[in-house]
Design a protein around this motif. Structure first.
Motif: not given
Length: 473
Positions: A106-107, A109-110, A112-113, A121
């Motif tokens: 999850r981290r 994937d995050q 890019q934010n 990712g």
């Protein structure tokens, strides 16, 4: 009747998380379930960084400094929301380490934010690659136990030894009647007797400081089987060693699925031995209080004493320390004896057992806290010590007997049967100063020996006790 199990916030079942929470709280940063999960996150992230940085995986990207910082910030910022999130994931996976793996994905994937364009990712399959759960767990436990000992338990234990050492030097010259087998015996000094305990405790701490914290990362049965099939050209033992030593641990080259936990057993046995010596300290000081050698400083103790007898101030700090050392030792003994055994290549008996490491250290910490507070609340009563000595002139029977033997060997006459003659004088009766002086004067000792013995008192018959305190560093 209200159901306490439903009250919020939850009521602690055990005393360490309830009544004594403030005393043992520093250990939660290392030996709680949340701390273990943070360590698992740390190991998984460092393994990902290691693999990408050492070009082990063909096609894997090289991470930028910003991406590495992002990953390591996951550990640095691991807090309440992360703990809750991990718990929710584990409720679905029914597996604690797998939950960490999904949490990290999850981290990734995050990322890019936070970073904008990033390869993180795309690294899902590198998370937990070549790892069995025990690869992560054994390294995580080694890290948290090492840090708990170094950052919390050892400083607390060292403070107690320093406190005792200071007291020993302060009281180095204070004569004290010894009591071997509970009977009056050759005098010592209060400082020397405290120094004995401080020296014993310090020696155990030196052993504990030299503990090796071992780790392994070699797959499901310790063979690097999957590693070799996937990447046959890599030197997996060397990579494993490099990674583990990079965590500040000692590499164990030969294991089954689990690291054998022998180092844990060694550490826990040493801590239990320290506890037992500290237990001896508690019982001795309790006895000295009962003899009146120590007075309890009421303000320092902060104690009400007896609920019904207002004259009493109970030595509760030392009694509390005794009890908690006993509980701690029982747990450490169980851990040390259980963790060294695992059926064949793996069973899960260690999983539940290791979750009690923090409890064992917690009771030891609680005992140390009580000992420090107890010792700090004591005042020496020199008059009581001197009175005890002055009522025990029979203890001079030993040096007089030895002086008679030496005089006889040197040629003096009339020195026969020294033991028997002192036994007749001293055993089963109270011997006064006058009795002892008369006995010495009637022996016919060489003049210089007689003069030396006539100057001797129970208070001055302490040998080298005062100087021996200097062996405390």
């Amino acid at each position: 009747m209200e159901n306490f199990a439903l009250i919020e916030p939850p009521i602690a079942l055990g005393p360490l998380d309830g009544r004594y929470r403030n005393t043992v709280a520093p250990l939660t940063n290392y030996l709680s379930e949340a701390a273990l999960n943070r360590a698992r996150v740390y190991v998984e992230i460092e393994w990902l960084i290691f693999l990408t940085g050492h070009n082990v995986l063909p096609g894997a990207p090289k991470l930028s400094l910003e991406e590495i910082d992002y990953l390591r910030n996951i550990v640095d910022n691991f807090g309440a929301t992360d703990i809750s999130e991990l718990k929710e994931i584990e409720n679905e996976t029914k597996h604690d380490v797998k939950a960490v793996e999904y949490y990290l994905k999850r981290r990734l994937d995050q990322a890019q934010n936070v970073l904008g364009e990033t390869v993180l990712g795309n690294l899902h399959e590198i998370v937990h690659i070549f790892c069995t759960s025990e690869d992560i767990n054994n390294l995580s436990y080694a890290v948290v136990v090492r840090d708990a000992v170094a950052q919390v338990w050892l400083p607390k234990a060292r403070n107690l030894v320093a406190q005792l050492s200071e007291l020993a030097h302060d009281q180095a010259d204070q004569a004290m009647l010894s009591r071997t087998h509970g009977q009056t015996a050759t005098p010592s000094t209060l400082g020397k007797e405290i120094a004995v305990l401080a020296y014993r405790l310090g020696r155990q701490l030196n052993r504990i400081e030299k503990t090796e914290f071992l780790g392994k990362l070699n797959g499901a049965t310790g063979t690097y089987g999957a590693h070799l099939v996937a990447i046959p050209d890599a030197d997996w033992p060397s990579l494993s060693q490099s990674f583990i030593e990079g965590l500040g641990l000692t590499w164990n080259p030969l294991t089954t699925q689990i690291e054998a936990h022998d180092w844990m057993a060694e550490l826990f046995s040493d801590v239990a031995r320290f506890n037992r010596i500290a237990h001896n300290l508690a019982t001795d000081f309790w006895t000295y209080i009962s003899l009146g050698y120590f007075k309890q400083n009421l303000a320092a103790q902060g104690s009400t004493g007896s609920s019904t007898m207002p004259h009493k101030v109970n030595p509760i700090r030392f009694e509390n320390a005794e009890a908690n050392m006993e509980i701690s030792c029982a747990l450490f003994d169980s851990l040390a004896s259980t963790l060294v055994t695992s059926r064949m290549q793996r069973d899960l008996t260690d999983s539940t057992t290791q979750r009690n490491i923090g409890v064992a250290f917690g009771h030891s910490m609680l005992a140390l806290d009580n000992l420090q507070r107890g010792v700090a609340g004591l005042d020496v009563d020199p008059q009581r010590l001197e009175a005890d000595l002055d009522n025990s002139w029979e203890v001079l029977g030993e040096p007089i007997q030895q002086a008679m033997r030496a005089a006889s060997i040197a040629g003096a006459t009339g020195m026969g049967n020294p033991y028997e003659r002192l036994k007749e004088l001293t055993r089963g009766r109270r011997v006064t100063e006058s009795d002892m002086r008369s006995f010495i004067s009637e022996l016919g000792m060489p003049a210089e020996v007689e003069e030396r013995l006539l100057k001797l008192t129970p208070s001055t018959y302490t040998g080298l006790a005062a100087k021996l305190v200097d062996f405390l560093r």
